[in-house]
Design a protein around this motif. Structure first.
Motif, mmCIF file in Angstrom:
data_model
loop_
_atom_site.group_PDB
_atom_site.id
_atom_site.type_symbol
_atom_site.label_atom_id
_atom_site.label_comp_id
_atom_site.label_asym_id
_atom_site.label_seq_id
_atom_site.Cartn_x
_atom_site.Cartn_y
_atom_site.Cartn_z
ATOM 1 N N GLY A 118 56.775 37.065 26.121
ATOM 2 C CA GLY A 118 58.070 37.620 26.085
ATOM 3 C C GLY A 118 58.637 37.877 27.469
ATOM 4 O O GLY A 118 59.754 38.844 27.615
ATOM 5 N N PHE A 119 58.239 36.947 28.489
ATOM 6 C CA PHE A 119 58.870 37.175 29.855
ATOM 7 C C PHE A 119 58.548 38.640 30.551
ATOM 8 O O PHE A 119 58.163 38.373 31.719
ATOM 9 N N ASN A 120 59.117 39.524 29.974
ATOM 10 C CA ASN A 120 58.747 40.886 30.462
ATOM 11 C C ASN A 120 59.496 41.042 31.954
ATOM 12 O O ASN A 120 58.916 41.564 33.007
ATOM 13 N N LEU A 121 60.721 40.657 31.911
ATOM 14 C CA LEU A 121 61.373 40.748 33.272
ATOM 15 C C LEU A 121 62.359 42.237 33.175
ATOM 16 O O LEU A 121 62.804 42.339 31.908
ATOM 17 N N LEU A 122 62.470 42.648 34.371
ATOM 18 C CA LEU A 122 63.441 43.604 34.314
ATOM 19 C C LEU A 122 64.746 43.165 34.249
ATOM 20 O O LEU A 122 65.495 42.499 35.049
ATOM 21 N N ALA A 123 65.594 43.693 33.271
ATOM 22 C CA ALA A 123 66.833 43.172 33.068
ATOM 23 C C ALA A 123 67.917 43.341 33.944
ATOM 24 O O ALA A 123 68.789 42.552 34.159
#
Length: 260
Positions: A118-123
Motif C-alpha cells: 500500500g506504499f504507506n506514503l505521507l499524503a
C-alpha cells in the motif's frame, strides 16, 4: 537458502551466470527450528512448525504460499516485527531471538528496509520528505538527509519528481518513492510484501526490474512475498511454504523462466 526440515525438497537449475548468491559463503541470516504459536491451551494455533532456512547475501528470494502457509509469519520474524516462540534466528551470526524490543528496533533501523503493497506514503509531504523520514528518525542533519534522499530518488529514477506529493504521482511512481525510502539507509536486506499488488501489469514489471537492479548492482538482499508466479520469476531463489513448513525451494532460478 535451504530447507532443513523433513519433507522439503530443493530443485536446482544450473548455476546462474553473472550474479546470484554465493552459497559457499556463510549465510547472512540463518533460521533453525523456528516455531510460532498464537494463543494458549485448546485455542493455540501453531503457525510455524520448525523452519530451517539459510539466506545468503545478494540473493533475490521470492516467498510463495497460500494464505495460512506461514510465509507472512516468517517474514514478520525476519523483519524483527515479531518474535518466534522457539528456535534460533541468527543475523550475521548474532542471536536475534535473544534481543529485546529496543535492540530489535536498532537492527531494523540499521540493516533492514521495508516495502509494502500500500506504499504507506505521507499524503501531504513531497517525495523527498517521504524518503527523508528514516534519516530524520535516525537523527541525521538536514544536509545529509537531503543528499542521501536525492541519491535514493535518483536510483529509482525519480530525482526530477522530488517536490511532488503522492497525489501528483502514479501508482508506480509512488511505489518507487517507497522503495527509495526503504533503501535510503543503505540496508543489507530489503523486505517487500506484495510490492506489485496494487499495480497494473506494466507497472509491476517496472517495479520488479527496479528490485532486480538494486539486487544486482547495489548488492541488496531482497526478500519478497508474492502470490504471482510472473513476479516470482524475477527471483534467483523461490521458496514455497505450506502448512507452516517449507515445502520446496527452487535455487539458481533464471529470471523470466516459469516458477514451478
Amino acid at each position: 537458502m535451504r530447507a532443513g526440515q523433513a519433507g522439503a525438497s530443493v530443485a536446482s537449475n544450473p548455476p546462474r551466470p553473472g550474479g546470484g548468491p554465493d552459497l559457499a559463503a556463510p549465510p547472512l541470516i540463518r533460521l533453525r527450528g523456528i516455531t510460532k504459536t498464537y494463543g494458549e491451551g485448546a485455542t493455540a494455533f501453531q503457525a510455524l512448525k520448525g523452519i530451517d532456512l539459510d539466506i545468503h547475501a545478494r540473493d533475490f528470494i521470492a516467498v510463495m504460499g497460500a494464505s495460512g502457509s506461514g510465509k507472512s509469519t516468517t517474514m514478520n520474524i525476519l523483519g524483527c516485527l515479531d518474535v518466534p516462540t522457539g528456535g534460533e534466528f541468527l543475523f550475521r551470526g548474532h542471536h536475534v531471538e535473544a534481543l529485546d524490543r529496543d535492540q530489535r528496533a536498532l537492527l531494523r533501523r540499521k540493516y533492514l528496509g521495508f516495502v509494502f503493497q500500500g506504499f504507506n506514503l505521507l499524503a501531504r509531504t513531497t517525495a523527498l520528505e517521504n524518503v527523508e523520514l528514516p534519516l530524520l528518525y535516525r537523527g541525521d542533519n538536514k544536509q545529509a538527509r537531503r543528499e542521501a534522499s536525492m541519491a535514493a530518488l535518483a536510483k529509482v529514477g525519480l530525482e526530477k519528481w522530488w517536490d511532488h506529493t503522492p497525489a501528483e504521482l502514479s501508482g508506480g511512481q509512488q511505489q518507487r518513492v517507497a522503495i527509495a525510502r526503504a533503501i535510503v539507509t543503505q540496508p543489507d536486506v530489503l523486505l517487500a510484501d506484495e510490492p506489485t499488488g496494487n499495480l497494473d501489469s506494466e507497472r509491476s514489471v517496472e517495479i520488479m526490474e527496479l528490485l532486480s537492479d538494486l539486487n544486482a548492482n547495489s548488492g541488496i538482499t531482497v526478500l519478497m512475498v508474492t502470490h504471482e508466479p510472473d513476479m516470482a520469476a524475477f527471483a534467483h531463489t523461490v521458496v514455497h511454504f505450506k502448512d507452516g513448513l517449507v515445502e520446496r525451494i527452487e535455487r539458481n532460478h533464471h529470471a523470466g523462466e516459469p516458477v514451478a
